[in-house]
Scaffold this motif. Structure first.
Motif, PDB file in Angstrom:
ATOM      1  N   UNK A  50       0.850  -1.189   0.000  1.00 41.98           N
ATOM      2  CA  UNK A  50       0.000   0.000   0.000  1.00 41.98           C
ATOM      3  C   UNK A  50       0.886   1.240   0.000  1.00 41.98           C
ATOM      4  N   UNK A  51       0.691   2.093  -0.983  1.00 44.71           N
ATOM      5  CA  UNK A  51       1.383   3.381  -1.087  1.00 44.71           C
ATOM      6  C   UNK A  51       0.355   4.434  -0.695  1.00 44.71           C
ATOM      7  N   UNK A  52       0.575   5.120   0.445  1.00 46.11           N
ATOM      8  CA  UNK A  52      -0.462   6.016   0.948  1.00 46.11           C
ATOM      9  C   UNK A  52       0.109   7.363   1.382  1.00 46.11           C
ATOM     10  N   UNK A  53      -0.804   8.272   1.721  1.00 44.59           N
ATOM     11  CA  UNK A  53      -0.462   9.613   2.171  1.00 44.59           C
ATOM     12  C   UNK A  53      -0.998   9.824   3.582  1.00 44.59           C
ATOM     13  N   UNK A  54      -0.699  10.995   4.143  1.00 42.07           N
ATOM     14  CA  UNK A  54      -1.197  11.326   5.475  1.00 42.07           C
ATOM     15  C   UNK A  54      -2.710  11.425   5.520  1.00 42.07           C
TER      16      UNK A  54
END
Length: 322
Positions: A50-54
């Protein structure tokens, strides 16, 4: 078979291509809308990375749905949006992107300090509104930066880079940190201080500490009351470190002179937020690392962490030991 990964926001094409070379990629395409929770709950069931942001909350409830997840690659230095303990318990690596945004965030912090001290935004609005009728000795006067005292709360990489910039303005630099940084003291001529002393003596207080349970509401009514009436508070760390209600009252009642904020407890911030109504507050939409070069490097580093994790390697920038 190539590992499956999910990316929660559109990233640079060059970075996407690197991930796609080794992974089966699916990506949330909306630029300005975070991936909905129900979509994330569906996708996390059958992905390896999983590539995620804040903007994504990766909590225990969500992680319980993950059947084969190996790595969560957060495109940020902070990772308070992720339940690291829950991920560790399930054997999932959590990674971040430290280092690459240090100088850019220090640039923005000092720019925000200068804009607030010299009332740059207020002056620009004054001119554009047609209010400038004549030159006046005390018109839009601000606070001096050169030779002032800067207090830095949290002497990490970005704090040190901020101190480096402040030295060019011949500022006296105080810092408060969980532990002393003797090498930084020698290099930059900075002085260690307890929090109360730093607040009392500083003309500018910059919040640079990580957001944890210990630092939540670190700056509240009591702390703001210790600051000079002419002092300016700058926060480019995390919104929850400063009690926003207390800050509003301190600014409204002129207990401190001004504030510069790049972060809020709830983001995006409500346009009707009380702090946005005050003329002595300069606000930004969490753009501390927002240069083209830095955001691209952050994406590349997050991609490298992601690829290492899904390929069974230990990611270079892990924050836990899964």
């Amino acid at each position: 078979m190539r590992p499956n990964v999910y990316i929660t926001r559109r990233i640079p094409d060059s970075t996407l291509e690197k991930i796609s070379e080794v992974c089966q990629v699916e990506m949330w395409e909306e630029e300005d809308v975070p991936v909905p929770r129900d979509v994330l709950e569906e996708k996390i069931e059958n992905i390896d990375g999983l590539f995620c942001l804040l903007t994504e909350t990766i909590d225990e409830e969500l992680l319980q749905k993950a059947k084969q997840l190996k790595v969560i690659s957060n495109m940020a230095v902070g990772y308070n949006n992720i339940d690291v303990a829950a991920a560790t318990e399930k054997g999932i690596f959590v990674t971040n992107t430290p280092g690459v945004l240090t100088e850019t965030t220090a640039d923005l912090t000092f720019a925000l300090l200068m804009a607030t001290a010299r009332r740059i935004v207020e002056a620009s609005d004054f001119l554009r509104e047609g209010s400038w009728k004549t030159w006046s000795p005390m018109l839009l006067t601000g606070q001096d930066i050169y030779g002032a005292t800067l207090g830095i709360i949290g002497m990490g990489r970005i704090g040190e880079s901020l101190a480096k910039r402040a030295k060019g303005f011949d500022m006296r630099i105080l810092y408060h940190n969980r532990s002393r940084k003797e090498e930084a003291e020698k290099t930059w001529g900075i002085e260690f201080a307890d929090l109360d002393s730093l607040l009392r003596e500083s003309d500018f207080v910059c919040v640079m500490t990580p957001y944890t349970e210990e630092t939540r509401n670190l700056i509240g009514d009591r702390e703001l009351s210790l600051m000079k009436k002419s002092a300016i508070l700058i926060n480019t760390a995390r919104g929850g470190i400063v009690n926003e209600a207390a800050l509003y009252e301190a600014l409204k009642q002129n207990k401190i002179w001004a504030a510069g904020l790049d972060v809020f407890e709830q983001e995006p911030v409500d346009p009707d937020h009380p702090l946005l109504t005050l003329p002595n507050v300069v606000t930004l939409p969490h753009i501390g690392s927002a240069s083209i070069q830095t955001r691209t490097r952050m994406a590349e580093l997050a991609a490298a962490n992601l690829i290492q994790g899904v390929m069974g390697e230990t990611p270079q920038n892990r924050v836990n030991h899964a």
